[in-house]
Design a protein around this motif. Structure first.
Motif, PDB file in Angstrom:
ATOM      1  N   LYS A   1       0.813  -1.217   0.000  1.00 23.39           N
ATOM      2  CA  LYS A   1       0.000   0.000   0.000  1.00 23.39           C
ATOM      3  C   LYS A   1       0.847   1.268   0.000  1.00 23.39           C
ATOM      4  N   THR A   2       1.875   1.300   0.829  1.00 21.65           N
ATOM      5  CA  THR A   2       2.700   2.501   0.967  1.00 21.65           C
ATOM      6  C   THR A   2       4.104   2.305   0.400  1.00 21.65           C
ATOM      7  N   GLY A   3       4.704   1.180   0.709  1.00 20.16           N
ATOM      8  CA  GLY A   3       6.114   0.978   0.396  1.00 20.16           C
ATOM      9  C   GLY A   3       6.430   0.849  -1.076  1.00 20.16           C
ATOM     10  N   ALA A   4       5.539   0.248  -1.852  1.00 21.63           N
ATOM     11  CA  ALA A   4       5.866  -0.024  -3.252  1.00 21.63           C
ATOM     12  C   ALA A   4       6.132   1.253  -4.038  1.00 21.63           C
ATOM     13  N   LEU A   5       5.321   2.282  -3.816  1.00 18.88           N
ATOM     14  CA  LEU A   5       5.500   3.533  -4.554  1.00 18.88           C
ATOM     15  C   LEU A   5       6.748   4.270  -4.083  1.00 18.88           C
ATOM     16  N   ILE A   6       7.043   4.213  -2.787  1.00 16.27           N
ATOM     17  CA  ILE A   6       8.266   4.839  -2.278  1.00 16.27           C
ATOM     18  C   ILE A   6       9.498   4.106  -2.804  1.00 16.27           C
ATOM     19  N   ARG A   7       9.420   2.775  -2.829  1.00 10.65           N
ATOM     20  CA  ARG A   7      10.533   1.997  -3.382  1.00 10.65           C
ATOM     21  C   ARG A   7      10.790   2.378  -4.835  1.00 10.65           C
ATOM     22  N   PHE A   8       9.713   2.467  -5.635  1.00  9.23           N
ATOM     23  CA  PHE A   8       9.900   2.818  -7.036  1.00  9.23           C
ATOM     24  C   PHE A   8      10.395   4.248  -7.194  1.00  9.23           C
ATOM     25  N   SER A   9      10.001   5.144  -6.307  1.00 11.84           N
ATOM     26  CA  SER A   9      10.479   6.525  -6.383  1.00 11.84           C
ATOM     27  C   SER A   9      11.998   6.573  -6.345  1.00 11.84           C
ATOM     28  N   CYS A  10      12.593   5.716  -5.510  1.00 11.50           N
ATOM     29  CA  CYS A  10      14.057   5.643  -5.446  1.00 11.50           C
ATOM     30  C   CYS A  10      14.622   4.977  -6.696  1.00 11.50           C
ATOM     31  N   GLU A  11      14.000   3.877  -7.103  1.00  9.02           N
ATOM     32  CA  GLU A  11      14.500   3.150  -8.263  1.00  9.02           C
ATOM     33  C   GLU A  11      14.395   3.983  -9.544  1.00  9.02           C
ATOM     34  N   ALA A  12      13.383   4.847  -9.622  1.00  7.38           N
ATOM     35  CA  ALA A  12      13.197   5.662 -10.820  1.00  7.38           C
ATOM     36  C   ALA A  12      14.419   6.533 -11.097  1.00  7.38           C
ATOM     37  N   GLY A  13      15.007   7.083 -10.032  1.00  5.86           N
ATOM     38  CA  GLY A  13      16.207   7.892 -10.221  1.00  5.86           C
ATOM     39  C   GLY A  13      17.364   7.068 -10.746  1.00  5.86           C
ATOM     40  N   ALA A  14      17.451   5.811 -10.285  1.00  5.54           N
ATOM     41  CA  ALA A  14      18.501   4.921 -10.772  1.00  5.54           C
ATOM     42  C   ALA A  14      18.274   4.555 -12.231  1.00  5.54           C
ATOM     43  N   ILE A  15      17.006   4.391 -12.626  1.00  2.00           N
ATOM     44  CA  ILE A  15      16.691   4.113 -14.034  1.00  2.00           C
ATOM     45  C   ILE A  15      17.108   5.293 -14.906  1.00  2.00           C
ATOM     46  N   LEU A  16      16.750   6.492 -14.486  1.00  2.00           N
ATOM     47  CA  LEU A  16      17.134   7.688 -15.250  1.00  2.00           C
ATOM     48  C   LEU A  16      18.652   7.823 -15.350  1.00  2.00           C
ATOM     49  N   GLY A  17      19.348   7.450 -14.282  1.00  2.00           N
ATOM     50  CA  GLY A  17      20.803   7.592 -14.247  1.00  2.00           C
ATOM     51  C   GLY A  17      21.569   6.428 -14.821  1.00  2.00           C
ATOM     52  N   ARG A  18      20.846   5.483 -15.444  1.00  2.00           N
ATOM     53  CA  ARG A  18      21.499   4.316 -16.058  1.00  2.00           C
ATOM     54  C   ARG A  18      22.412   3.608 -15.054  1.00  2.00           C
ATOM     55  N   ALA A  19      21.927   3.403 -13.842  1.00  2.00           N
ATOM     56  CA  ALA A  19      22.721   2.763 -12.795  1.00  2.00           C
ATOM     57  C   ALA A  19      22.988   1.303 -13.140  1.00  2.00           C
ATOM     58  N   THR A  20      24.063   0.765 -12.590  1.00  2.00           N
ATOM     59  CA  THR A  20      24.362  -0.656 -12.771  1.00  2.00           C
ATOM     60  C   THR A  20      23.286  -1.494 -12.067  1.00  2.00           C
ATOM     61  N   ALA A  21      23.196  -2.756 -12.436  1.00  2.00           N
ATOM     62  CA  ALA A  21      22.212  -3.643 -11.803  1.00  2.00           C
ATOM     63  C   ALA A  21      22.448  -3.733 -10.300  1.00  2.00           C
ATOM     64  N   GLU A  22      23.707  -3.771  -9.892  1.00  2.00           N
ATOM     65  CA  GLU A  22      24.018  -3.853  -8.458  1.00  2.00           C
ATOM     66  C   GLU A  22      23.554  -2.593  -7.727  1.00  2.00           C
ATOM     67  N   ASP A  23      23.852  -1.433  -8.291  1.00  2.00           N
ATOM     68  CA  ASP A  23      23.439  -0.181  -7.644  1.00  2.00           C
ATOM     69  C   ASP A  23      21.923  -0.024  -7.658  1.00  2.00           C
ATOM     70  N   ARG A  24      21.309  -0.485  -8.728  1.00  2.00           N
ATOM     71  CA  ARG A  24      19.840  -0.394  -8.805  1.00  2.00           C
ATOM     72  C   ARG A  24      19.201  -1.275  -7.726  1.00  2.00           C
ATOM     73  N   ASP A  25      19.743  -2.465  -7.524  1.00  2.00           N
ATOM     74  CA  ASP A  25      19.237  -3.342  -6.462  1.00  2.00           C
ATOM     75  C   ASP A  25      19.425  -2.714  -5.090  1.00  2.00           C
ATOM     76  N   ARG A  26      20.568  -2.087  -4.900  1.00  2.00           N
ATOM     77  CA  ARG A  26      20.865  -1.466  -3.606  1.00  2.00           C
ATOM     78  C   ARG A  26      19.918  -0.307  -3.321  1.00  2.00           C
ATOM     79  N   ILE A  27      19.683   0.518  -4.317  1.00  2.00           N
ATOM     80  CA  ILE A  27      18.815   1.677  -4.099  1.00  2.00           C
ATOM     81  C   ILE A  27      17.358   1.239  -3.998  1.00  2.00           C
ATOM     82  N   ARG A  28      17.008   0.136  -4.665  1.00  2.00           N
ATOM     83  CA  ARG A  28      15.650  -0.410  -4.521  1.00  2.00           C
ATOM     84  C   ARG A  28      15.435  -0.884  -3.074  1.00  2.00           C
TER      85      ARG A  28
END
Length: 293
Positions: A179-206
């Motif tokens: 209900k709450t966490g999924a959108l907050i989690r994606f909010s962080c991951e979205a920045g990593a997607i925009l920044g072309r982060a590595t898979a490891e960094d994307r997992d960490r920020i997720r």
């Protein structure tokens, strides 16, 4: 956060203008007014801030990040408009103002929420957000998964069921993660997607997003028990009065505060490899846990 909120407000004001965009026929005045009432002039803009700050961490384009942040705020506003409806939580106040169905009417509120939801995906799919179609596709897919059946909407269903059942800790954590966490989690991951982060960094920020998503919900549950309606700008004590399952209801305020301390420590540990570049995100994790409104 204040600076990001101001910048996001400007983007939202622009995209919620009265002039139709290419492909649109007209923008009904009453619908636009209801959408603006729901979206502008209030809120911490936490989800947008997380997207902007995470994008900065990975050196993504700032204007692109603001558009993603605006999309997140549109999606979040839609969820609040529908959550406040009589069939759901039946609230009269949101951010210290009448909820949309009180300020307008119930049918207009439903349509405003619908339109805000689709506008969120409009923003992400627009080439103005990013020239790379794969990035835009990843953003659209990520937001759909975070907000839909297996994310926010599904979590809302579990939350409604929790009024009738007696969920245990695992069930409460699952519904709150959705209900709450999924959108907050994606909010962080979205920045990593925009920044072309590595898979490891994307997992960490997720994972960082998951941690602060839970921290946000736990802090919210504490505030629902301890804060005043004036401080929060909405009714308080409703979870306990309706028998909703929360970890505060299960264990009490003091043990949940201890959980929050552990979550902040985990968030800081996850950010440690990024060094000084992640200081602001670490401060955001502490803010989420100790906020008073």
């Amino acid at each position: 956060m204040s600076g990001a909120a101001t910048a996001i407000e400007r983007v939202l004001d622009r995209v919620l203008g009265s002039n139709p965009r290419e492909g649109e026929i007209a923008r009904p005045v009453r619908l636009i007014e209801a959408m603006r009432h729901a979206t502008l002039g209030g809120g911490k803009r936490l989800r947008a801030f997380l997207a902007v700050e995470t994008a900065r961490l990975f050196e993504a384009n700032g204007e692109s990040a603001l558009r993603v942040g605006a999309a997140l705020e549109c999606l979040h506003a839609y969820s609040l408009v529908h959550d406040d409806l009589p069939a759901m939580d039946d609230d009269d106040l949101r951010r210290g103002r009448p909820t949309v169905h009180r300020a307008f009417d119930e049918a207009t509120a439903i349509l405003a929420g619908d339109a805000l939801q689709t506008l969120a995906f409009d923003l992400l799919a627009d080439p103005a957000t990013d020239a790379d179609p794969q990035v835009r596709s990843d953003l659209v897919l990520g937001l759909a998964r975070a907000s839909g059946l297996g994310g926010m909407a599904g979590g809302q269903m579990l939350d409604l069921q929790a009024e009738k059942d007696t969920p245990d800790e695992a069930a409460i954590r699952r519904l709150q993660a959705m209900k709450t966490g999924a959108l907050i989690r994606f909010s962080c991951e979205a920045g990593a997607i925009l920044g072309r982060a590595t898979a490891e960094d994307r997992d960490r920020i997720r994972r960082f997003g998951e941690v602060i998503g839970l921290a946000f919900q736990l802090a919210d549950d504490i505030l629902d028990e301890t804060a005043t309606a004036e401080a929060l700008g909405k009714a308080t004590g409703k979870d306990s009065s309706r028998g909703k399952g929360t970890l505060v209801g299960l264990y009490g305020v003091t043990p949940v505060r201890a959980m929050l301390d552990g979550l902040v420590a985990e968030a800081e540990e996850l950010l440690a490899p990024f060094g000084a570049r992640a200081v602001t995100l670490a401060e955001a994790a502490r803010f989420v846990a100790i906020r008073e409104a």
